[in-house]
Design a protein around this motif. Structure first.
Motif, PDB file in Angstrom:
ATOM      1  N   HIS A  16       0.904  -1.302  -0.007  1.00  0.00           N
ATOM      2  CA  HIS A  16       0.068   0.127   0.005  1.00  0.00           C
ATOM      3  C   HIS A  16       0.780   1.402  -0.049  1.00  0.00           C
ATOM      4  N   THR A  17       0.474   2.389  -0.577  1.00  0.00           N
ATOM      5  CA  THR A  17       1.039   3.617  -0.947  1.00  0.00           C
ATOM      6  C   THR A  17       0.268   4.648  -0.058  1.00  0.00           C
ATOM      7  N   PRO A  18       1.068   5.804   0.201  1.00  0.00           N
ATOM      8  CA  PRO A  18       0.383   6.861   1.109  1.00  0.00           C
ATOM      9  C   PRO A  18      -1.030   7.251   0.456  1.00  0.00           C
ATOM     10  N   SER A  19      -1.045   7.461  -0.813  1.00  0.00           N
ATOM     11  CA  SER A  19      -2.215   7.912  -1.371  1.00  0.00           C
ATOM     12  C   SER A  19      -3.305   6.984  -1.071  1.00  0.00           C
ATOM     13  N   MET A  20      -3.307   5.784  -0.730  1.00  0.00           N
ATOM     14  CA  MET A  20      -4.268   4.914  -0.524  1.00  0.00           C
ATOM     15  C   MET A  20      -5.275   5.055   0.778  1.00  0.00           C
ATOM     16  N   SER A  21      -4.672   5.649   1.759  1.00  0.00           N
ATOM     17  CA  SER A  21      -5.082   5.747   2.844  1.00  0.00           C
ATOM     18  C   SER A  21      -4.280   6.766   3.825  1.00  0.00           C
ATOM     19  N   PRO A  22      -5.086   7.881   4.383  1.00  0.00           N
ATOM     20  CA  PRO A  22      -4.366   8.781   5.384  1.00  0.00           C
ATOM     21  C   PRO A  22      -3.686   8.041   6.607  1.00  0.00           C
ATOM     22  N   HIS A  23      -4.323   6.942   6.947  1.00  0.00           N
ATOM     23  CA  HIS A  23      -4.146   6.169   8.151  1.00  0.00           C
ATOM     24  C   HIS A  23      -2.689   5.281   8.048  1.00  0.00           C
ATOM     25  N   LEU A  24      -2.331   5.163   6.957  1.00  0.00           N
ATOM     26  CA  LEU A  24      -1.255   4.209   6.760  1.00  0.00           C
ATOM     27  C   LEU A  24       0.005   4.815   7.378  1.00  0.00           C
ATOM     28  N   PRO A  25       0.820   3.982   8.518  1.00  0.00           N
ATOM     29  CA  PRO A  25       1.867   4.488   9.171  1.00  0.00           C
ATOM     30  C   PRO A  25       3.110   4.479   8.002  1.00  0.00           C
ATOM     31  N   LEU A  26       3.795   5.839   8.260  1.00  0.00           N
ATOM     32  CA  LEU A  26       4.878   5.995   7.479  1.00  0.00           C
ATOM     33  C   LEU A  26       6.222   6.189   8.045  1.00  0.00           C
ATOM     34  N   THR A  27       6.140   7.282   9.045  1.00  0.00           N
ATOM     35  CA  THR A  27       7.212   7.734   9.863  1.00  0.00           C
ATOM     36  C   THR A  27       7.791   6.852  10.916  1.00  0.00           C
ATOM     37  N   PRO A  28       8.757   6.982  11.375  1.00  0.00           N
ATOM     38  CA  PRO A  28       9.092   5.687  12.400  1.00  0.00           C
ATOM     39  C   PRO A  28       8.281   5.981  13.878  1.00  0.00           C
ATOM     40  N   LEU A  29       8.057   7.171  13.853  1.00  0.00           N
ATOM     41  CA  LEU A  29       7.037   7.301  15.051  1.00  0.00           C
ATOM     42  C   LEU A  29       5.803   6.873  14.780  1.00  0.00           C
ATOM     43  N   GLN A  30       5.139   6.920  13.843  1.00  0.00           N
ATOM     44  CA  GLN A  30       3.636   6.267  13.516  1.00  0.00           C
ATOM     45  C   GLN A  30       3.864   4.995  13.682  1.00  0.00           C
ATOM     46  N   ILE A  31       4.876   4.375  12.868  1.00  0.00           N
ATOM     47  CA  ILE A  31       4.991   2.858  13.152  1.00  0.00           C
ATOM     48  C   ILE A  31       4.950   2.381  14.523  1.00  0.00           C
ATOM     49  N   ALA A  32       5.816   3.110  15.173  1.00  0.00           N
ATOM     50  CA  ALA A  32       6.006   2.610  16.717  1.00  0.00           C
ATOM     51  C   ALA A  32       4.647   2.781  17.448  1.00  0.00           C
ATOM     52  N   GLU A  33       3.919   3.963  17.255  1.00  0.00           N
ATOM     53  CA  GLU A  33       2.705   4.058  17.806  1.00  0.00           C
ATOM     54  C   GLU A  33       1.525   3.065  17.567  1.00  0.00           C
ATOM     55  N   GLU A  34       1.727   2.981  16.141  1.00  0.00           N
ATOM     56  CA  GLU A  34       0.717   1.776  15.463  1.00  0.00           C
ATOM     57  C   GLU A  34       0.950   0.402  16.036  1.00  0.00           C
ATOM     58  N   ALA A  35       2.542   0.091  16.133  1.00  0.00           N
ATOM     59  CA  ALA A  35       2.562  -1.206  16.634  1.00  0.00           C
ATOM     60  C   ALA A  35       2.280  -1.381  18.150  1.00  0.00           C
ATOM     61  N   ILE A  36       2.579  -0.300  18.905  1.00  0.00           N
ATOM     62  CA  ILE A  36       2.419  -0.450  20.351  1.00  0.00           C
ATOM     63  C   ILE A  36       0.831  -0.724  20.427  1.00  0.00           C
ATOM     64  N   ALA A  37      -0.285   0.413  19.867  1.00  0.00           N
ATOM     65  CA  ALA A  37      -1.635   0.088  20.077  1.00  0.00           C
ATOM     66  C   ALA A  37      -1.874  -1.193  19.767  1.00  0.00           C
ATOM     67  N   ALA A  38      -1.430  -1.655  18.542  1.00  0.00           N
ATOM     68  CA  ALA A  38      -1.776  -3.057  18.269  1.00  0.00           C
ATOM     69  C   ALA A  38      -1.557  -4.183  19.322  1.00  0.00           C
ATOM     70  N   ALA A  39      -0.561  -3.963  19.780  1.00  0.00           N
ATOM     71  CA  ALA A  39      -0.137  -4.815  20.923  1.00  0.00           C
ATOM     72  C   ALA A  39      -0.993  -4.706  21.971  1.00  0.00           C
ATOM     73  N   GLU A  40      -1.367  -3.637  22.329  1.00  0.00           N
ATOM     74  CA  GLU A  40      -2.026  -3.287  23.660  1.00  0.00           C
ATOM     75  C   GLU A  40      -3.494  -3.823  23.212  1.00  0.00           C
ATOM     76  N   ALA A  41      -3.935  -3.926  22.094  1.00  0.00           N
ATOM     77  CA  ALA A  41      -5.282  -4.443  21.629  1.00  0.00           C
ATOM     78  C   ALA A  41      -5.207  -6.005  21.784  1.00  0.00           C
ATOM     79  N   GLY A  42      -4.187  -6.470  21.582  1.00  0.00           N
ATOM     80  CA  GLY A  42      -4.264  -7.794  21.661  1.00  0.00           C
ATOM     81  C   GLY A  42      -3.248  -8.757  20.684  1.00  0.00           C
ATOM     82  N   ALA A  43      -2.324  -8.094  19.957  1.00  0.00           N
ATOM     83  CA  ALA A  43      -1.633  -8.679  18.885  1.00  0.00           C
ATOM     84  C   ALA A  43      -0.510  -9.125  19.725  1.00  0.00           C
TER      85      ALA A  43
END
Length: 310
Positions: A16-43
């Motif tokens: 997926h590329t950035p134009s497909m969704s504004p919610h796709l994590p791109l920066t290191p900070l976004q990737i970290a935040e998304e991963a941490i939240a996914a783990a907290e949700a049960g991943a």
């Protein structure tokens, strides 16, 4: 006792590329935040790619991975699973660079070379945030994702044998199961296997119940009971196929790498959205979600010891 189901979350990927969704994590900070939240949700398992912080294009640079991996390791107990697939534009050495740098508990391993098409999205996507996106997507018409027998052997010996990393064996078609059996027979893969049946990619097996049943039947034939298995399905097939996998005794993978949606026409605003959705489905079915340590035990991982992260 209720069966434990491992939820894996593939946080950003390289399709997926950035134009497909504004919610796709791109920066290191976004990737970290998304991963941490996914783990907290049960991943329990986090499948991770990196992207160029400036334009969101796929990156193999270990320095970029190290901008988000330490935060994830400090703030979660999740299993960190680093891609060796990268993208179809990378060499084998580039695709392996981050995993060799970090020596993770787990890494992905695509079980063969294949046509891997996502150019068809250009029929709908006409405007792009970054110049690289159009040519990258269109390039999948004529490029082959390469993972030859020699490439796979190199991954298994250098990363598996050399670092004690175990693999998420990504199988996009039935022949990939037979390729894996070849390496098992040669003794290059030992212990409990973790198979990821990847359904719905153009060039691989389609995402439908009959194909999933067939993949499971062939895996039983080749590996007996010496494996754990999971399903990832592309796009709109994600939740139906994950639900079927859970009903059949398997584990599940979700995440914005595989699908940008959480319902018909509804973009997922985060990876955690999808984790919460599949967790709700699993619990409704009377199944328990595995913790990271339970996943480690089932998949026979080495644990955090030896992983080169704080």
């Amino acid at each position: 006792m209720s069966r434990k189901v491992i939820i894996s979350c593939a946080v950003t990927g390289s399709i997926h590329t950035p134009s497909m969704s504004p919610h796709l994590p791109l920066t290191p900070l976004q990737i970290a935040e998304e991963a941490i939240a996914a783990a907290e949700a049960g991943a329990a398992v986090l499948h991770l790619h990196a992207r160029d912080p400036q334009d969101g294009s796929p990156s193999f640079d270990p320095a970029v991975f190290r901008q988000f991996l330490p935060d994830i390791a400090r703030q979660t107990n999740a299993v960190i699973n680093i891609t060796t697939g990268g993208s179809h534009t990378m060499t084998l050495e580039q695709r392996l660079a981050a995993a060799l740098d970090v020596s993770p508990e787990m890494a992905s391993c695509n079980m063969g070379s294949m046509n891997f098409g996502y150019f068809q999205v250009l029929d709908k996507l006409k405007e792009f945030r970054f110049d690289w996106e159009h040519d990258y997507l269109d390039g999948s018409r004529n490029r082959i994702f390469r993972n030859t027998f020699g490439d796979i052997e190199h991954i298994m010996t250098t990363l598996g044998g050399g670092h004690g990393t175990r693999f998420e064996f990504e199988c996009y078609d039935v022949g990939h199961l037979y390729t894996l059996k070849h390496f098992v027979d040669r003794g290059l893969v030992k212990g409990t296997l973790f198979l990821q049946f990847a359904l719905g990619i153009l060039g691989g097996i389609g995402a439908d119940p009959e194909n999933l049943t067939h993949m499971k039947r062939i895996a039983d034939k080749l590996f007996g009971t010496n494996y754990q298995w999971s399903v990832l399905a592309a796009g709109r097939h994600q939740m139906p196929m994950a639900t079927q996998a859970a009903l059949m005794g398997g584990h599940v993978r979700v995440g914005l790498e595989d699908s940008l949606y959480v319902g018909r026409g509804q973009l997922a605003t985060s990876n955690a959205d999808q984790v919460r959705q599949i967790r709700s489905i699993l619990e409704t079915l009377g199944l328990d979600v595995a913790t990271p340590d339970e996943a480690r035990a089932m998949l026979e991982l080495k644990g955090r010891t030896g992983v080169k992260l704080p």
